[in-house]
Design a protein around this motif. Structure first.
Motif, PDB file in Angstrom:
ATOM      1  N   ARG A   1       0.841  -1.206   0.000  1.00  0.00           N
ATOM      2  CA  ARG A   1       0.000   0.000   0.000  1.00  0.00           C
ATOM      3  C   ARG A   1       0.871   1.250   0.000  1.00  0.00           C
ATOM      4  O   ARG A   1       0.531   2.263  -0.579  1.00  0.00           O
ATOM      5  N   GLN A   2       2.048   1.150   0.673  1.00  0.00           N
ATOM      6  CA  GLN A   2       2.931   2.321   0.754  1.00  0.00           C
ATOM      7  C   GLN A   2       3.461   2.704  -0.631  1.00  0.00           C
ATOM      8  O   GLN A   2       3.781   3.863  -0.866  1.00  0.00           O
ATOM      9  N   ASP A   3       3.497   1.715  -1.565  1.00  0.00           N
ATOM     10  CA  ASP A   3       3.930   2.028  -2.935  1.00  0.00           C
ATOM     11  C   ASP A   3       2.948   2.970  -3.637  1.00  0.00           C
ATOM     12  O   ASP A   3       3.277   3.514  -4.698  1.00  0.00           O
ATOM     13  N   LEU A   4       1.757   3.133  -3.092  1.00  0.00           N
ATOM     14  CA  LEU A   4       0.758   4.029  -3.701  1.00  0.00           C
ATOM     15  C   LEU A   4       0.944   5.472  -3.241  1.00  0.00           C
ATOM     16  O   LEU A   4       0.315   6.392  -3.765  1.00  0.00           O
ATOM     17  N   PHE A   5       1.841   5.640  -2.273  1.00  0.00           N
ATOM     18  CA  PHE A   5       1.988   6.942  -1.607  1.00  0.00           C
ATOM     19  C   PHE A   5       2.217   8.076  -2.606  1.00  0.00           C
ATOM     20  O   PHE A   5       1.547   9.108  -2.561  1.00  0.00           O
ATOM     21  N   ASN A   6       3.185   7.877  -3.528  1.00  0.00           N
ATOM     22  CA  ASN A   6       3.587   8.990  -4.395  1.00  0.00           C
ATOM     23  C   ASN A   6       2.424   9.575  -5.187  1.00  0.00           C
ATOM     24  O   ASN A   6       2.331  10.784  -5.361  1.00  0.00           O
ATOM     25  N   VAL A   7       1.535   8.727  -5.673  1.00  0.00           N
ATOM     26  CA  VAL A   7       0.388   9.225  -6.446  1.00  0.00           C
ATOM     27  C   VAL A   7      -0.728   9.695  -5.510  1.00  0.00           C
ATOM     28  O   VAL A   7      -1.253  10.806  -5.641  1.00  0.00           O
ATOM     29  N   ASN A   8      -1.079   8.871  -4.554  1.00  0.00           N
ATOM     30  CA  ASN A   8      -2.285   9.151  -3.771  1.00  0.00           C
ATOM     31  C   ASN A   8      -2.122  10.287  -2.760  1.00  0.00           C
ATOM     32  O   ASN A   8      -3.095  10.974  -2.428  1.00  0.00           O
ATOM     33  N   ALA A   9      -0.876  10.516  -2.294  1.00  0.00           N
ATOM     34  CA  ALA A   9      -0.678  11.604  -1.324  1.00  0.00           C
ATOM     35  C   ALA A   9      -1.078  12.939  -1.948  1.00  0.00           C
ATOM     36  O   ALA A   9      -1.765  13.757  -1.310  1.00  0.00           O
ATOM     37  N   GLY A  10      -0.701  13.152  -3.195  1.00  0.00           N
ATOM     38  CA  GLY A  10      -1.031  14.410  -3.877  1.00  0.00           C
ATOM     39  C   GLY A  10      -2.531  14.540  -4.107  1.00  0.00           C
ATOM     40  O   GLY A  10      -3.108  15.623  -3.947  1.00  0.00           O
ATOM     41  N   ILE A  11      -3.169  13.436  -4.486  1.00  0.00           N
ATOM     42  CA  ILE A  11      -4.625  13.452  -4.723  1.00  0.00           C
ATOM     43  C   ILE A  11      -5.354  13.825  -3.424  1.00  0.00           C
ATOM     44  O   ILE A  11      -6.213  14.706  -3.389  1.00  0.00           O
ATOM     45  N   VAL A  12      -4.962  13.142  -2.354  1.00  0.00           N
ATOM     46  CA  VAL A  12      -5.611  13.376  -1.057  1.00  0.00           C
ATOM     47  C   VAL A  12      -5.380  14.815  -0.594  1.00  0.00           C
ATOM     48  O   VAL A  12      -6.307  15.484  -0.107  1.00  0.00           O
ATOM     49  N   LYS A  13      -4.166  15.311  -0.769  1.00  0.00           N
ATOM     50  CA  LYS A  13      -3.855  16.690  -0.358  1.00  0.00           C
ATOM     51  C   LYS A  13      -4.820  17.668  -1.042  1.00  0.00           C
ATOM     52  O   LYS A  13      -5.434  18.512  -0.378  1.00  0.00           O
ATOM     53  N   ASN A  14      -4.961  17.546  -2.369  1.00  0.00           N
ATOM     54  CA  ASN A  14      -5.830  18.479  -3.101  1.00  0.00           C
ATOM     55  C   ASN A  14      -7.292  18.360  -2.665  1.00  0.00           C
ATOM     56  O   ASN A  14      -7.985  19.371  -2.499  1.00  0.00           O
ATOM     57  N   LEU A  15      -7.744  17.142  -2.463  1.00  0.00           N
ATOM     58  CA  LEU A  15      -9.149  16.949  -2.084  1.00  0.00           C
ATOM     59  C   LEU A  15      -9.412  17.507  -0.679  1.00  0.00           C
ATOM     60  O   LEU A  15     -10.437  18.155  -0.435  1.00  0.00           O
ATOM     61  N   VAL A  16      -8.457  17.281   0.230  1.00  0.00           N
ATOM     62  CA  VAL A  16      -8.678  17.755   1.614  1.00  0.00           C
ATOM     63  C   VAL A  16      -8.565  19.285   1.685  1.00  0.00           C
ATOM     64  O   VAL A  16      -9.275  19.926   2.471  1.00  0.00           O
ATOM     65  N   GLU A  17      -7.727  19.875   0.828  1.00  0.00           N
ATOM     66  CA  GLU A  17      -7.690  21.347   0.773  1.00  0.00           C
ATOM     67  C   GLU A  17      -9.073  21.886   0.384  1.00  0.00           C
ATOM     68  O   GLU A  17      -9.549  22.872   0.950  1.00  0.00           O
ATOM     69  N   ALA A  18      -9.714  21.221  -0.559  1.00  0.00           N
ATOM     70  CA  ALA A  18     -11.056  21.654  -0.981  1.00  0.00           C
ATOM     71  C   ALA A  18     -12.076  21.432   0.139  1.00  0.00           C
ATOM     72  O   ALA A  18     -12.992  22.255   0.331  1.00  0.00           O
ATOM     73  N   ILE A  19     -11.918  20.372   0.903  1.00  0.00           N
ATOM     74  CA  ILE A  19     -12.818  20.130   2.047  1.00  0.00           C
ATOM     75  C   ILE A  19     -12.645  21.261   3.069  1.00  0.00           C
ATOM     76  O   ILE A  19     -13.626  21.803   3.593  1.00  0.00           O
ATOM     77  N   ALA A  20     -11.376  21.620   3.329  1.00  0.00           N
ATOM     78  CA  ALA A  20     -11.099  22.681   4.310  1.00  0.00           C
ATOM     79  C   ALA A  20     -11.802  23.985   3.919  1.00  0.00           C
ATOM     80  O   ALA A  20     -12.290  24.724   4.769  1.00  0.00           O
ATOM     81  N   LYS A  21     -11.888  24.231   2.637  1.00  0.00           N
ATOM     82  CA  LYS A  21     -12.495  25.491   2.170  1.00  0.00           C
ATOM     83  C   LYS A  21     -14.016  25.410   2.087  1.00  0.00           C
ATOM     84  O   LYS A  21     -14.709  26.388   2.326  1.00  0.00           O
ATOM     85  N   ASN A  22     -14.547  24.257   1.729  1.00  0.00           N
ATOM     86  CA  ASN A  22     -15.966  24.190   1.366  1.00  0.00           C
ATOM     87  C   ASN A  22     -16.882  23.491   2.374  1.00  0.00           C
ATOM     88  O   ASN A  22     -18.088  23.744   2.394  1.00  0.00           O
ATOM     89  N   CYS A  23     -16.333  22.579   3.179  1.00  0.00           N
ATOM     90  CA  CYS A  23     -17.183  21.903   4.184  1.00  0.00           C
ATOM     91  C   CYS A  23     -16.294  21.526   5.365  1.00  0.00           C
ATOM     92  O   CYS A  23     -16.136  20.336   5.680  1.00  0.00           O
TER      93      CYS A  23
END
Ligand code: NAD
Ligand code: LMR
Length: 340
Positions: free
Chosen positions: A111-133
């Motif tokens: 699962r840790q091999d997914l880090f490089n791709v998924n960390a960036g995806i999660v970061k962007n999505l959570v930034e949008a959560i912080a702003k909108n809900c």
């Protein structure tokens, strides 16, 4: 055919009843990554949940078709599709945001091999959560959960909206698997068994506590070792069986729907809603994020249960997981610090 269709309708209604408390409030659920392998069946299960009044489905690809399809199911939730730059609208007013966005494993990967791709995806999505809900309950499914939850915590802190009770890593699939394997092996009714699973969501960080399983059963050392290993490797079992076509999607959608429903029941005031979840926690000394049973209420994960009494085998397994879990947490915190 009509009898079969009626039977299906009854089954759907029964499932809806089982999954939700009285549908007393308007509740908006957003699913990010909703056109994916998990996202699609999860969207269907959330559409069947009578507690949901608005179902907001976001993905970067294939969203309109999936949403049109799900929207024809004759249940209460109003379905809306969002893509591209519509993430803010998707999230606005959401009570629960479920995140299965990101790439899944292929055979041979951790699962840790997914880090490089998924960390960036999660970061962007959570930034949008912080702003909108910013007050929504976040149900993090994207792997590696041991790292994506700490990443999300750092992003929310940076935006001054972090409430540790609202950020939850979804480890329900580990509990679902442990219950299935335990009931099967011990000859118990699977509908009646409970098995707490503590730690994190990867390999040896997944620790089923058979000593606390109910109903209790006399397990040999071999049974304990075999069932522990099968639960820890449950994800890999599916990845290998799918042979390059992804990881668990159907059982994960089921587990994700159970956990989101528990969050909704908690928000709606149902008493004693308890599930295991990977949250900021002091349950295990020296490990800042840890999964144990939590009480879900109007403010999210309101009480974190202790690990409780465990036997020698479980104590050793707990000690063994700590370095790996902490390394995954640290890599998440480091990623957030380096990607502002
Ligand atoms: P998938 O590839 O089938 O679907 C992922 C979806 O995410 C795709 O539709 C893709 O378009 C979408 N996506 C990618 N980037 C996005 C973005 N920025 N915004 C919105 N959507 C985006 O994968 P899957 O099988 O559904 O698995 C998804 C994730 O869930 C993986 O990381 C997997 O490892 C994880 N997972 C976790 C558990 C768990 O127990 N927590 C269980 C199974 C899978
Ligand atoms: C699982 O447990 O099935 C998921 O975490 C997916 C995976 O990669 O194993």
């Amino acid at each position: 055919f009509l009898r079969a269709a009626r039977g299906l309708g009854e089954a759907a209604r029964g499932m809806g009843r089982a999954m939700a408390s009285a549908a007393v409030r308007e509740r908006k659920v957003a699913v990010l990554g909703a056109a994916g392998g998990i996202g699609q069946p999860l969207a269907l299960l959330m559409k069947m949940n009578p507690a949901v009044t608005e179902l907001a489905l976001y993905d970067i690809a294939n969203m309109p078709g999936v949403a049109a399809d799900v929207s024809h199911v004759n249940t209460r939730a109003q379905v809306k599709a969002y893509s591209g730059d519509e993430l803010g609208d998707c999230l606005s007013g959401a009570d629960v945001v479920v995140i299965p966005a990101g790439v899944p494993r292929k055979p041979g990967m951790t699962r840790q091999d997914l880090f490089n791709v998924n960390a960036g995806i999660v970061k962007n999505l959570v930034e949008a959560i912080a702003k909108n809900c910013p007050t929504a309950c976040i149900n993090m499914i994207s792997n590696p959960v041991n790292s994506t939850v700490p990443i999300a915590a750092e992003i929310l802190k940076r935006n001054n909206v972090y409430d540790k009770r609202k950020l939850m890593g979804v480890t329900t699939l580990d509990v679902v698997r442990a219950k299935t394997f335990y009931a099967e092996k011990m000859g118990l009714n699977v509908g009646e068994v409970d098995v707490p699973v503590v730690g994190g969501h990867a390999g040896i960080t997944i620790l089923p506590l058979w000593s606390q399983a109910t109903p209790s059963a006399e397990m040999s050392k071999d049974d304990v070792e075999a069932l522990t290993k099968r639960t820890q490797d449950g994800g890999t079992e599916v990845v290998q069986a799918k042979a390059g076509k992804g990881s668990a999607t159907l059982s994960m959608a089921y587990a994700g729907a159970l956990f989101a429903d528990a969050c909704l029941r908690g928000l709606n005031g149902a008493p004693n809603v308890i599930e295991c979840s990977y949250v900021e926690s002091t349950a295990c000394d020296g490990v800042p994020f840890f999964s144990t049973k939590v009480l879900l209420g109007a403010n999210g994960a309101e009480e974190i249960h202790p690990i409780g009494d465990i036997n020698e085998y479980e104590k050793e397994a707990l000690d063994a997981m700590i370095p790996e879990l902490n390394a995954s947490i640290e890599s998440g915190v480091k990623f957030a610090a380096e990607n502002k």
